[in-house]
Design a protein around this motif. Sequence first.
Motif, PDB file in Angstrom:
ATOM      1  N   GLU A 198       1.046  -0.943   0.272  1.00  0.00           N
ATOM      2  CA  GLU A 198       0.025  -0.127   0.173  1.00  0.00           C
ATOM      3  C   GLU A 198       0.874   1.229  -0.064  1.00  0.00           C
ATOM      4  O   GLU A 198       1.784   1.313   0.635  1.00  0.00           O
ATOM      5  N   HIS A 258       8.927  -2.284  -2.833  1.00  0.00           N
ATOM      6  CA  HIS A 258       8.491  -0.764  -2.177  1.00  0.00           C
ATOM      7  C   HIS A 258       8.979   0.164  -2.882  1.00  0.00           C
ATOM      8  O   HIS A 258       8.414   1.508  -2.926  1.00  0.00           O
ATOM      9  N   SER A 303       1.132   4.643   1.130  1.00  0.00           N
ATOM     10  CA  SER A 303       0.817   5.677   2.120  1.00  0.00           C
ATOM     11  C   SER A 303       1.874   6.519   2.587  1.00  0.00           C
ATOM     12  O   SER A 303       3.269   6.169   2.563  1.00  0.00           O
ATOM     13  N   LYS A 363       4.014   0.643   5.783  1.00  0.00           N
ATOM     14  CA  LYS A 363       3.046  -0.736   6.288  1.00  0.00           C
ATOM     15  C   LYS A 363       3.947  -1.963   5.870  1.00  0.00           C
ATOM     16  O   LYS A 363       4.537  -2.069   5.171  1.00  0.00           O
ATOM     17  N   GLU A 364       3.354  -3.080   6.477  1.00  0.00           N
ATOM     18  CA  GLU A 364       3.988  -4.323   6.080  1.00  0.00           C
ATOM     19  C   GLU A 364       3.221  -5.015   4.906  1.00  0.00           C
ATOM     20  O   GLU A 364       2.335  -4.588   4.473  1.00  0.00           O
ATOM     21  N   THR A 365       4.229  -5.445   4.170  1.00  0.00           N
ATOM     22  CA  THR A 365       3.770  -6.169   2.882  1.00  0.00           C
ATOM     23  C   THR A 365       2.731  -7.296   3.295  1.00  0.00           C
ATOM     24  O   THR A 365       3.159  -8.181   4.116  1.00  0.00           O
ATOM     25  N   GLU A 366       1.590  -7.251   2.572  1.00  0.00           N
ATOM     26  CA  GLU A 366       0.749  -8.525   2.748  1.00  0.00           C
ATOM     27  C   GLU A 366       1.082  -9.421   1.570  1.00  0.00           C
ATOM     28  O   GLU A 366       1.288  -8.986   0.477  1.00  0.00           O
ATOM     29  N   GLU A 424       2.817   6.366   5.833  1.00  0.00           N
ATOM     30  CA  GLU A 424       3.320   5.500   6.734  1.00  0.00           C
ATOM     31  C   GLU A 424       3.805   4.099   6.098  1.00  0.00           C
ATOM     32  O   GLU A 424       3.330   3.583   5.183  1.00  0.00           O
TER      33      GLU A 424
END
Length: 134
Positions: A20, A117, A22, A26-29, A24
């Motif tokens: 995602e 990322h 954004s 975030k963890e990769t799903e 912030e």
Amino acid sequence: MKTKKKLGIWMDHSNACLIEFSSEIKETETISSNYTFQDKGETLERSENIMHNKEQHKQNTYFKNIANVIRGFDEIILFGPTNAKMELHNLLKENHLYDSIKIEVQNTDKMSDKDQHTFVRNHFKKFAVYNFEL
């Protein structure tokens, strides 16, 4: 003005890494296909036709799992080394639930998590619209 939710998906036929975009971190799903080489070996022993049916069924389930996540976003970039991204894109284009989502597809090589990322961040930043106060 509503902030658009953006998602990058690096994928091949066995794994999809959802990143995602954004402000912030975030963890990769990860979403994985349930079709394994063991499945292929077991079904191939019985029948090649059964193997292809099982593979297609599990692949469709894999794509549906990814599609369910996509519904919550406004912009998507699908990228990766195989044609899995195009297969998913074609399925999404056939379904009118995804008409309002901007979906782009780009070929890339295999990438590390960090590279994925960076790719997503750079992709969405180059299309960012900046508002300046006068």
